[in-house]
Design an enzyme around this catalytic site. Structure first.
Site, PDB file in Angstrom:
ATOM      1  N   HIS A  96     -27.319 -19.081 -98.840  1.00  0.00           N
ATOM      2  CA  HIS A  96     -27.663 -19.889-100.017  1.00  0.00           C
ATOM      3  C   HIS A  96     -26.424 -20.254-100.823  1.00  0.00           C
ATOM      4  CE1 HIS A  96     -28.869 -20.174-104.342  1.00  0.00           C
ATOM      5  NE2 HIS A  96     -29.588 -21.136-103.814  1.00  0.00           N
ATOM      6  N   GLU A  99     -24.878 -23.079 -99.148  1.00  0.00           N
ATOM      7  CA  GLU A  99     -25.568 -24.341 -99.433  1.00  0.00           C
ATOM      8  C   GLU A  99     -24.970 -25.004-100.671  1.00  0.00           C
ATOM      9  OE1 GLU A  99     -29.127 -25.680-102.050  1.00  0.00           O
ATOM     10  OE2 GLU A  99     -29.645 -23.926-100.853  1.00  0.00           O
ATOM     11  N   GLU A 179     -28.466 -18.996-111.358  1.00  0.00           N
ATOM     12  CA  GLU A 179     -29.733 -19.287-110.696  1.00  0.00           C
ATOM     13  C   GLU A 179     -30.526 -17.998-110.464  1.00  0.00           C
ATOM     14  OE1 GLU A 179     -31.436 -21.361-106.590  1.00  0.00           O
ATOM     15  OE2 GLU A 179     -29.282 -21.253-106.945  1.00  0.00           O
TER      16      GLU A 179
END
Length: 949
Positions: A96, A99, A179
């Protein structure tokens, strides 16, 4: 108001996800019949086929093309076959994190340029996500900008390493950790869900950690790890690209070869060899979280995606907790009223799947009570199985959900679904087989898989309970490194001069936005029709031009309560009968209220639309408001309000509304209202609101889909022609009378983030300033590449994302800047927000920024009309706000005419710093000293209901 969400990983799987039941638009041949809901005795509908072309470039990249000319848009969707399943020990969350790195700039795309170019081109559904077995990147663009999208995706694949440095890595580590704070630690039950993974899997299993990983592992990632990950997994031979939409296949194939064909292959990627140990003895964990209502999670390890048992368990999940016709809803929520909500899902992955039931308690009830109730329903399924009617309802509902997602090209639509089929089955056209495996599921199959997989000794049970969460040891955020290009490594692919310049767009596609044909019944009901025969689907909205703006001053939430009650029984249908009838038809029915309107919405297959419309017409015209149902929904709304208090962002929204508009204004509350008002509302109050506002001459029936105008005329007259007209109650919200305080604080001790809102009363929907306001907002905070988001997320690393928007109502609504920021930079974040507001007021937008913000509004408009529901909502907007019938057709030219001077003028007119309020929901002891340094005055303290104590 819609604030654009930032890039994210999936926080939870969709309900209807049996391995791959989410589809996209454009895959039905003209002669094929769509899957239809099948009432008893009905013939089975023909299975739709997927028309696609698949080729593999010499370097191994799979290119899959689907041609669909419904709208002048095209979706580009790239899957890399890598996710947490491929992560090394100690590097949880690495897939992630990587990404995010793919958006941080590449050799020919300096950081931020791709976002500016794509948004200026009118991109929608522009994002990326990571799941356990894959990472994807996608954009939907006007068809003349296909080459731009391919250029961007290709530069990331081919030239990321050429510019990758520590500065970019450190920034994205900050973003991802923000996040995690926002989506796990500061989200109700986020850490409970993470604990469920930890309970299901051993520590060395790649599914053990949450997709996002831990703070320690995110922070410990090294630049060398990032480079190695790219070389290992991001070669063209470990990727597939789907191009779907308004394309010429030969040209699209040639463009894919041009942009990707010269890239070198990476070393072959070995499939993960992982053994998932079975659970042979029940595992139990209790997790404290900042929540008021306990929640029970019950989970099992189940067959991998597309393996025997996968589809059967998806049907099982629908039977157990798929809406109001499901067993857990009827038993726990409706009859016993011990649960606030219940869901179930078969989450299908490559190594193993998980079947998860989660149930949230109603106030006053405990996890043990929920567990006993769920166990009773599971035992009944094991012992006797479901009825064939239950299975049929589940299949019909799932099939309609599959077909409705076919409407959309991008996001989770066609392109992504084809990529998913391609990865998991090797067949991009697996759709017919997917539908057939669903249709084969019988009641005996459901009983068999429940007996085989959902046994008590093979499960994990995690209870989330109110308490102080344990977030583990703090992992400090190191100082940002000095900007430097040192430490870069040589790229993999040779540079090609033609890649250095963005491709020019083709001729702008010509598009005409829907206008709708309008007529009225003799009783005054407005009917708006838009034909859309692309798929055998019909969407309808019955819109009443009264929402919370019509609430009495002492009854906030009454409009929402009334709307909610419509589905709870009529003169001839009970609440359970309504739910069962709609599910049997494979339809979806919902009712809600907003500030300006109340709506009953319907989505159905063409073949069952008339029968489903019977139900909609009944609930609108003949609600019974049974006393027992009023009391059920009263308890449910109190439970919703309790849940709302747990979510800092929702608390901030309600506190902002109260601070802006005051306690006597209907805009000063959330749609639920207050607990006092919910408890005080009587059946007579609800009936009175319905009688005064649910009138044909105060309503519109908006229908879009596979239905002709003549067919709709006949249906509308027969279903609504007898609805008696009367004079609707006239209501006026009045003028705002909000707080004099500039700073409003809600204390949530110990939270890792502050939920912020900077807000002011702005404009009404019909304002002539609308185009200029939208362009101004796009540049300031509406786009990912906007000033505020780039500042606080990309430059400072304070937040996962901060965005802005205008809540347009019939009278002036709020302009709001909203996001969550790290607690220790709350004051600095507010300071930067005001600095960006001052800059927008002080200087006209530079030409390039103006063009990008303006073009983003113009060229993204077709994406608003991809689905029948989207078309219906847009046409309903013209009715609610008394806009001209040709409003949407004329809007692009109005956007094109906006000047820099007009943008500056609306910024000066509406964004007056002295009138803007700051709402902060977080740890008071830590954030108030920071905020008081900004000259905002003494804070006004409010409680978690947004009220002044």
């Amino acid at each position: 108001m819609i604030l654009r969400p930032p890039r994210c990983f999936p926080s939870a799987p969709p309900l209807l996800c049996a391995g791959a039941l989410l589809l996209g638009a454009g895959c039905l041949p003209a002669q094929a019949q769509a899957p239809a809901a099948r009432p008893a005795g009905a013939a089975v509908a023909a299975v739709p086929q997927v028309r696609y072309d698949k080729t593999t470039l010499p370097n191994g990249l799979e290119v899959i093309l689907v041609e669909d000319h419904r709208l002048p848009i095209v979706a580009v969707n790239v899957w890399y076959h890598v996710g947490p399943a491929n992560e090394a020990p100690g590097l949880t969350g690495f897939a992630h994190l990587f990404e995010h790195m793919m958006f941080a700039g590449s050799k020919h795309l300096p950081r931020g340029l791709a976002d500016r170019l794509l948004e200026g081109a009118g991109a929608t559904d522009s994002n990326g996500s990571t799941d356990y077995d894959r990472t994807n990147y996608y954009d939907t663009v006007p068809s003349n900008q296909l080459e731009l999208a391919l250029w961007v995706h290709a530069d990331r694949m081919g030239y990321l390493l050429d510019v990758l440095d520590q500065t970019a890595l450190s920034n994205q580590q900050d973003v991802v950790r923000n996040e995690r704070r926002q989506s796990v630690e500061n989200r109700p039950y986020g850490i409970v869900e993470e604990a469920l993974n930890h309970t299901l899997f051993p520590k060395n299993h790649p599914y053990y950690a949450a997709v996002i990983g831990s703070h320690a592992d995110i922070q410990n990632a090294k630049l060398a790890d990032v480079r190695d990950f790219f070389r290992r997994y991001y070669g063209p031979n470990n990727a597939s690209i789907v191009i779907a939409g308004d394309i010429d296949k030969a040209r699209a194939r040639a463009l894919a070869a041009k942009y990707f064909g010269s890239f070198k292959r990476s070393a072959p990627v070995a499939q993960p060899k992982v053994t998932t140990p079975p659970i042979t003895r029940e595992r139990r964990v209790t997790v404290a979280d900042r929540v008021e209502l306990p929640r029970l999670y019950m989970a099992w390890l189940t067959p991998p995606a597309f393996q025997p048992g996968d589809a059967e368990l998806e049907v099982t999940a629908q039977i157990l907790a798929g809406g109001k016709s499901s067993r857990l809803y009827k038993s726990l929520v409706y009859e016993r009223q011990i649960a606030q909500e219940a869901t179930a899902a078969q989450n299908s992955n490559a190594l193993t799947s998980t079947f998860i039931v989660d149930v949230t308690a109603r106030p006053g009830h405990e996890p043990s009570e929920l567990e006993a109730a769920v166990d009773a329903e599971l035992k009944a399924l094991r012992d006797t199985g479901p009825s064939e009617q239950e299975v049929e309802r589940a299949r019909n509902t799932i099939e309609t959900a599959m077909l409705t997602s076919i409407e959309k090209l991008g996001g989770a639509g066609l392109a992504n679904q084809i990529n998913q089929y391609n990865q998991y089955t090797g067949d991009p056209g697996y759709l017919p087989k997917d539908i057939e495996r669903l249709r084969r599921v019988s009641a005996a199959d459901v009983r068999r898989v429940v007996q085989a997989w959902l046994q008590p000794n093979a499960r994990a049970i995690v209870a989330g309970v109110p308490g102080k969460p344990d977030l583990g040891p703090d992992v400090p955020t190191p100082p940002a490194p000095k900007a430097s290009k040192t430490g870069q490594s040589a790229g993999i692919n040779r540079d090609e001069a033609w890649r250095r310049t963005p491709p020019k767009p083709g001729p702008a596609p010509r598009f005409t936005l829907p206008e709708g044909t309008s007529f009225k019944l003799p009783n005054g009901l407005t009917v708006i029709h838009h034909p859309n025969p692309a798929l055998p689907l019909v969407a309808a909205e019955l819109v009443v031009k009264s929402g919370s703006d019509a609430n009495p001053a002492d009854a906030p939430g009454l409009a929402g309560f009334t709307a909610q009650m419509l589905e709870e029984g009529t003169a001839t249908r009970s609440a359970p009968r309504i739910a069962d009838e709609i599910a049997q038809l494979g339809a979806f029915l919902g009712s809600t209220s907003t500030v300006d309107a109340s709506t009953v919405s319907l989505l159905a297959l063409r073949s069952t639309f008339a029968q489903a419309l019977d139900v909609l017409a009944d609930v609108v015209q003949h609600p019974a408001f049974p006393t027992a149902e009023v009391e059920r929904q009263r308890a449910a709304r109190v439970g919703e309000l309790t849940q709302q208090r747990d979510d800092p962002a929702l608390v901030a929204a309600v506190a902002a509304a109260g601070a802006l508009y005051g306690p006597r204004h209907p805009y000063g509350y959330g749609q639920l209202g207050t607990e006092q008002a919910i408890r005080a509302a009587t059946r007579e109050d609800l009936v009175r609101f319905w009688r005064r506002h649910y009138l044909p001459n105060n309503a519109a029936l908006v229908v879009s889909g596979d239905i002709t105008l003549d067919e709709l005329r006949a249906l509308a007259a027969s279903r609504f022609g007898g609805w008696e007209r009367a004079d609707p109650a006239v209501s006026s919200p009045g003028d705002p009378d909000g707080s004099q305080a500039k700073l409003v604080v809600v204390d949530k001790p110990g939270t890792p983030q502050t939920a912020l809102r900077v807000t002011t009363v702005a404009a009404a929907r019909r304002t002539p300033d609308y185009p200029a306001l939208q362009v101004m907002n796009a540049a300031l905070g509406g786009l990912f590449s906007s000033r505020i988001n780039l500042n606080l997320r990309e430059d400072k690393g304070y937040s996962y994302g901060v965005f802005s928007g205008v809540g347009y109502h019939r009278t002036p609504g709020p302009f709001t800047i909203a996001g969550s920021v790290r607690t220790d930079v709350t004051g600095a974040s507010v300071s930067e927000i005001f600095r960006e507001v001052d800059g927008m007021r002080a200087r006209p937008l530079p030409p390039a920024e103006l063009a990008g913000a303006r073009d983003a509004q113009v060229y993204s408009l077709p994406g608003q009309f991809e689905t029948n529901s989207g078309i219906g909502a847009s046409l309903a907007e013209t009715y609610i706000f008394d806009l001209p019938a040709d409003y949407w057709r004329a809007l692009p030219d109005r956007f094109r005419a906006v000047t820099a001077a007009q943008v500056q003028a609306v910024a000066q007119k509406y964004l007056k710093p002295g009138e803007m309020k700051v709402i902060a929901v977080g740890d008071r002891a830590k954030i108030v000293p920071q905020l008081q340094k900004l000259g905002l005055g003494q804070p006004e303290m409010r409680d978690v209901d947004g009220q002044v104590p």
